[in-house]
Design an enzyme around this catalytic site. Sequence first.
Site, mmCIF file in Angstrom:
data_model
loop_
_atom_site.group_PDB
_atom_site.id
_atom_site.type_symbol
_atom_site.label_atom_id
_atom_site.label_comp_id
_atom_site.label_asym_id
_atom_site.label_seq_id
_atom_site.Cartn_x
_atom_site.Cartn_y
_atom_site.Cartn_z
ATOM 1 N N CYS A 68 141.976 -60.009 48.935
ATOM 2 C CA CYS A 68 142.606 -58.688 48.780
ATOM 3 C C CYS A 68 143.535 -58.705 47.567
ATOM 4 O O CYS A 68 143.355 -57.940 46.632
ATOM 5 C CB CYS A 68 143.356 -58.317 50.048
ATOM 6 S SG CYS A 68 142.304 -58.060 51.487
ATOM 7 N N ARG A 116 142.993 -55.188 45.561
ATOM 8 C CA ARG A 116 141.905 -54.221 45.710
ATOM 9 C C ARG A 116 142.095 -53.354 46.943
ATOM 10 O O ARG A 116 141.638 -52.210 47.004
ATOM 11 C CB ARG A 116 140.546 -54.928 45.775
ATOM 12 C CG ARG A 116 140.394 -55.828 46.977
ATOM 13 C CD ARG A 116 138.979 -56.352 47.177
ATOM 14 N NE ARG A 116 138.929 -57.205 48.346
ATOM 15 C CZ ARG A 116 138.808 -56.784 49.597
ATOM 16 N NH1 ARG A 116 138.732 -55.483 49.852
ATOM 17 N NH2 ARG A 116 138.781 -57.638 50.602
ATOM 18 N N HIS A 167 146.132 -48.220 52.303
ATOM 19 C CA HIS A 167 145.734 -47.446 53.474
ATOM 20 C C HIS A 167 146.578 -47.749 54.707
ATOM 21 O O HIS A 167 147.137 -48.835 54.849
ATOM 22 C CB HIS A 167 144.247 -47.681 53.794
ATOM 23 C CG HIS A 167 143.880 -49.133 53.896
ATOM 24 N ND1 HIS A 167 143.343 -49.833 52.845
ATOM 25 C CD2 HIS A 167 143.970 -50.010 54.927
ATOM 26 C CE1 HIS A 167 143.110 -51.086 53.210
ATOM 27 N NE2 HIS A 167 143.492 -51.216 54.478
#
EC number: 2.1.1.45
Length: 282
Positions: free
Chosen positions: A157, A183, A224
């Site tokens: 990540c 990412r 998110h």
Amino acid sequence: MSLADNIFITMCRDIIDNGTSTEGEKVRPVWEDGTSAYTIKRFGVVNRYDLSKEFPALTLRRTALKSAMDEILWIWQKKSNNIKELNSHVWDSWADETGSIGKAYGYQMSVKHQYREGMMDQVDRVLFDLRENPYSRRIMTNIYVHQDLHEMHLYPCAYSMTFNVTKEKDSDQLILNGILNQRSQDVLAANNWNVCQYSLLLMMFAQVSGMKAGELVHVIADAHIYDRHIPLVQELISRPAYPAPKVTLNPEIRDFYQFTVNDLTVEDYQTGPQIKNIPIAV
């Protein structure tokens, strides 16, 4: 309120108020019960933390700073991909029966590459350049190696750090800054954890290079909040906040490979209560 609290609250409100929902779409992550784990997401979130002003630990809830440092040392110093060399259990879901997470994270840091100056791994290359050529615009790492993705138990990540040296105004003091590229990020579970980890890494690299830590810029392509996390986040960002803690390293350490978690000192860290049993999508 610490600057990190303000950044976190602003980011979370923006995601909830202006983000895109993935509900009903084809998504990879699932909850433990097998149902799809949907999110509200924002693209291209960029946050800046000035370490010369304060250490960016949340006070809305406690971030386990020694555990965060232990994990960053596991990846960057031990260059390990085996959870048996880590003192926490956050990676357990991705490890096989031997404890390995495959050719991910620390494994990539251990791979030696041929440079004009000789064979070095990525960590030693950064330390070499900070010592020998601090104004280089090529001081960076990358662990998102496509040829090895099929042998990683999880794709990285936080995958890249770019280091850049500036100078303190009206002084010869060098300042070490960094850009962390990510990412994807589960904001509730991992945002401040990653921020604190890479702030500590920047502080360690600066100290052993005779520099001061400057700015950490955190770039998140997909920031998110999972559907089951939204009420937890809403409660968290409504809490009172406190001044940032004082976070220092043992000033006697001059070799990155000599740092341990015992060289980290945290003072005056006042926080709200921890959020326990956060559901994690896998």
